[in-house]
Design a protein around this motif. Structure first.
Motif, PDB file in Angstrom:
ATOM      1  N   VAL A   1       0.819  -1.215   0.000  1.00 14.31           N
ATOM      2  CA  VAL A   1       0.000   0.000   0.000  1.00 14.31           C
ATOM      3  C   VAL A   1       0.853   1.265   0.000  1.00 14.31           C
ATOM      4  CG1 VAL A   1      -1.691   1.328   1.329  1.00 14.31           C
ATOM      5  CG2 VAL A   1      -1.970  -1.150   1.069  1.00 14.31           C
ATOM      6  N   ALA A   2       1.898   1.296   0.831  1.00  8.81           N
ATOM      7  CA  ALA A   2       2.714   2.511   0.935  1.00  8.81           C
ATOM      8  C   ALA A   2       3.447   2.809  -0.359  1.00  8.81           C
ATOM      9  CB  ALA A   2       3.709   2.374   2.087  1.00  8.81           C
ATOM     10  N   GLU A   3       4.067   1.802  -0.972  1.00  8.03           N
ATOM     11  CA  GLU A   3       4.840   2.051  -2.180  1.00  8.03           C
ATOM     12  C   GLU A   3       3.936   2.299  -3.382  1.00  8.03           C
ATOM     13  OE1 GLU A   3       9.126   0.588  -3.541  1.00  8.03           O
ATOM     14  OE2 GLU A   3       7.643  -1.021  -3.638  1.00  8.03           O
TER      15      GLU A   3
ATOM     16  N   LEU B   1      13.461   0.847   2.835  1.00  3.45           N
ATOM     17  CA  LEU B   1      13.711   1.698   1.672  1.00  3.45           C
ATOM     18  C   LEU B   1      12.997   1.162   0.435  1.00  3.45           C
ATOM     19  CD1 LEU B   1      17.519   2.515   2.065  1.00  3.45           C
ATOM     20  CD2 LEU B   1      15.575   4.049   2.477  1.00  3.45           C
ATOM     21  N   HIS B   2      12.747  -0.146   0.418  1.00  9.12           N
ATOM     22  CA  HIS B   2      12.074  -0.783  -0.711  1.00  9.12           C
ATOM     23  C   HIS B   2      10.564  -0.882  -0.481  1.00  9.12           C
ATOM     24  CE1 HIS B   2      15.906  -2.254  -2.560  1.00  9.12           C
ATOM     25  NE2 HIS B   2      16.308  -2.059  -1.324  1.00  9.12           N
ATOM     26  N   SER B   3      10.050  -0.187   0.524  1.00 10.38           N
ATOM     27  CA  SER B   3       8.608  -0.222   0.794  1.00 10.38           C
ATOM     28  C   SER B   3       8.123   1.167   1.192  1.00 10.38           C
ATOM     29  CB  SER B   3       8.283  -1.259   1.876  1.00 10.38           C
ATOM     30  OG  SER B   3       9.009  -1.004   3.069  1.00 10.38           O
TER      31      SER B   3
ATOM     32  N   GLY C   1      -1.361   9.723  -0.700  1.00  7.08           N
ATOM     33  CA  GLY C   1      -1.066   8.336  -0.375  1.00  7.08           C
ATOM     34  C   GLY C   1      -1.789   7.852   0.858  1.00  7.08           C
ATOM     35  N   ILE C   2      -1.630   6.568   1.129  1.00  6.35           N
ATOM     36  CA  ILE C   2      -2.179   5.925   2.334  1.00  6.35           C
ATOM     37  C   ILE C   2      -0.995   5.390   3.120  1.00  6.35           C
ATOM     38  CG2 ILE C   2      -3.656   4.074   3.213  1.00  6.35           C
ATOM     39  CD1 ILE C   2      -5.093   4.172   0.440  1.00  6.35           C
ATOM     40  N   LEU C   3      -0.872   5.781   4.376  1.00  7.96           N
ATOM     41  CA  LEU C   3       0.239   5.341   5.211  1.00  7.96           C
ATOM     42  C   LEU C   3      -0.198   4.191   6.105  1.00  7.96           C
ATOM     43  CD1 LEU C   3       3.168   5.816   6.238  1.00  7.96           C
ATOM     44  CD2 LEU C   3       2.140   7.183   8.075  1.00  7.96           C
TER      45      LEU C   3
END
Length: 539
Positions: free
Chosen positions: A278-280, A461-463, A288-290
């Protein structure tokens, strides 16, 4: 039904207003048919080659027999331990599958030298290096973390007189640099559908190969997803993906923080996978949605800010009846395969509701570029502003450290959190040595009074790293690093794992600061001891 969803209170109103429009626009069937125009003309080019995941169940069926055959072959040779070197979508889905199926899978998604060494050494329960196979998983084939892990494992096997060629299994996209190198080296290679983005790859080779080699019933997983295919593909108001998308991305004003709580479900660790998806997918273009991975007792549930939507992952319909005392929450239940599929559809649909492209990640590269620059320049470490009980304190804005105390710095940071903001804790440490550090999230959420996320670096970092830089500019950041004598060379590279993780942390902090995000960096010089110092300051 293989997936059930229950909404109440204000969420019911949002769903009733939002879903009919999605049904009328034929969104569900459009995604299933591969309609790249659903997200607007700016996203069409990207979407046109990023919808392969809707066919993943069918495409992945032949893999089951291949993976099971390889597992039998490895077991026959006494290779009983599986380590996965992967980042983001390449590690989070297999981790959930393995944990839910109760099979051992060692995840190496860090460049912390102590964690890399622990993965190489193994343990008495799962086996040592001589009993290990390494799955190297990378879509691009150039991910620095996975490449470094592969080099370190290969050198360690060579030191034992073991040929690494048949101890490394590669999962990558066809034509990637990793595929060419792996085939030349004699490694077993599985290629995945290149039209599936990493975070949507749970039901592809990226999710199935490592989990299947570890012993998970991946055939059952595909059966679970298969049973849900019709539900998510039909343009019907009862489509669970449409309802879920409306619940998390509909409404005005929209609740843009998403508390994810496991409460009675048999699935282990699913919120961490949802967080990345969802974050990425949604954190870009200032919106966005956190996702916030929480527990049934987290402070956010007492505070219940107006911008927080709660989603509970529950066991079955009985839990729906028990938990209906929480009006306004979203309750979901289902098999793991169904959860993967419904959340993928719902996230893509949420992107349409938000008016963004859910398949790109325009800000992920920024931190990587900064880290590469620091590795090339080899700059000296900057001196801390002050040190308290062994904890070195650095800040992006000197005003945050006005009173020169750790508790004061954190209190000042909470004061600059916007009314609709959040706190992100980023821990670039060896989590095998200090797993208790994750508990600081609860303390900070209570102390700051705002939704708080926690991520192990460099994994996040990848998400969520995409959301931090591309989403709303309302976050403040607590970066936790460590100073340790433990280090490990990366064969063929001019830097060590210790230098790499230091550059990754420094690079990310620099990018955040450049974009106006307040950052406090706390370096632990004796992590096991100073975790307590940090806990005290956070209270």
């Amino acid at each position: 039904m293989s997936f059930e969803i229950h909404v109440s209170g204000h969420v019911s109103d949002v769903v009733e207003k939002t879903v009919p429009r999605l049904v009328a626009d034929l969104v569900a069937s459009g995604i299933t048919a591969g309609d790249a125009d659903l997200w607007g003309p700016d996203a069409a080019a990207e979407a046109s080659h990023r919808l392969g995941w809707v066919q993943a169940v069918t495409v992945s069926r032949p893999l089951v027999a291949e993976i099971e055959a390889l597992r039998s072959e490895l077991l026959g040779r006494g290779i009983t331990r599986v380590v996965l070197a992967g980042m983001g979508g390449s590690s989070l889905a297999p981790e959930v599958i393995a944990r839910t199926h109760g099979v051992p899978l060692t995840i190496l998604d860090s460049t912390a030298p102590g964690q890399v060494l622990a993965a190489i050494d193994g343990d008495p329960e799962t086996g040592g290096l001589a009993e290990t196979v390494l799955v190297v998983s990378s879509k691009s084939g150039s991910t620095v973390e996975t490449d470094s892990a592969r080099r370190a494992f290969a050198a360690a096997w060579s030191d034992l007189g073991i040929d690494p060629a048949d101890r490394i299994v590669v999962v990558t996209d066809p034509g990637s640099p990793l595929e060419h190198e792996a085939r030349e080296a004699g490694h077993r290679v599985f290629t995945a559908d290149p039209t599936v983005g990493g975070r949507y790859s749970a039901l592809t080779a990226f999710g199935l190969v490592p989990a299947g080699l570890a012993g998970a019933d991946i055939g059952q997983l595909l059966d679970e997803a298969d049973a849900t295919l019709l539900e998510v593909a039909v343009d019907d108001p009862r489509n669970p993906a449409l309802v879920l998308a409306a619940a998390i991305a509909g409404g005005e004003p929209r609740r843009d923080k998403l508390a994810l709580i496991s409460d009675g479900t048999h699935i282990v660790g699913l919120p961490d996978w949802i967080e990345q998806l969802v974050a990425e997918s949604t954190g870009k273009a200032g919106t966005g949605i956190l996702p916030v991975v929480a527990t049934p007792l987290s402070p956010e549930l007492d505070l219940l800010p107006d911008d927080l939507q709660v989603v509970r992952l529950v066991g079955d319909a009985v839990h729906f009846q028990i938990l209906e005392q929480h009006p306004g929450e979203v309750l979901v239940s289902g098999s793991l395969g169904a959860q993967f599929l419904v959340w993928e559809y719902a996230t893509a649909i949420a992107g349409r509701l938000l008016g963004i492209n859910p398949f790109d990640q325009p800000d992920v590269e920024a931190a990587k570029t900064a880290a590469r620059g620091l590795l090339d320049a080899q700059p000296a470490s900057t001196a801390p502003l002050f040190v308290e009980d062994g904890v070195e304190v650095r800040v992006s804005d000197p005003a945050l450290a006005a009173d020169r105390t750790l508790a004061g710095v954190l209190a000042n940071l909470w004061r600059v959190v916007p009314a609709d903001g959040y706190v992100a804790v980023q821990a670039y440490v060896d989590r095998t040595a200090v797993p208790q550090l994750a508990g600081v999230r609860e303390l900070i959420a209570a102390d700051s009074g705002r939704p708080t996320t926690f991520g192990w670096g460099p994994r996040f970092l990848h998400s969520t790293g995409q959301y931090h830089k591309g989403g709303p500019a309302n976050g403040v950041f607590v970066q936790i690093t460590e100073r340790t004598d433990v280090d490990l060379e990366i064969p063929g590279r001019p830097f060590t794992f210790g230098r790499l993780i230091e550059a990754q942390a420094s690079g990310d902090a620099a990018v955040l600061a450049e974009r106006g995000r307040p950052v406090v960096t706390l370096t632990l010089t004796d992590p096991a001891t100073e975790v307590l110092t940090l806990f005290e300051a956070a209270q």
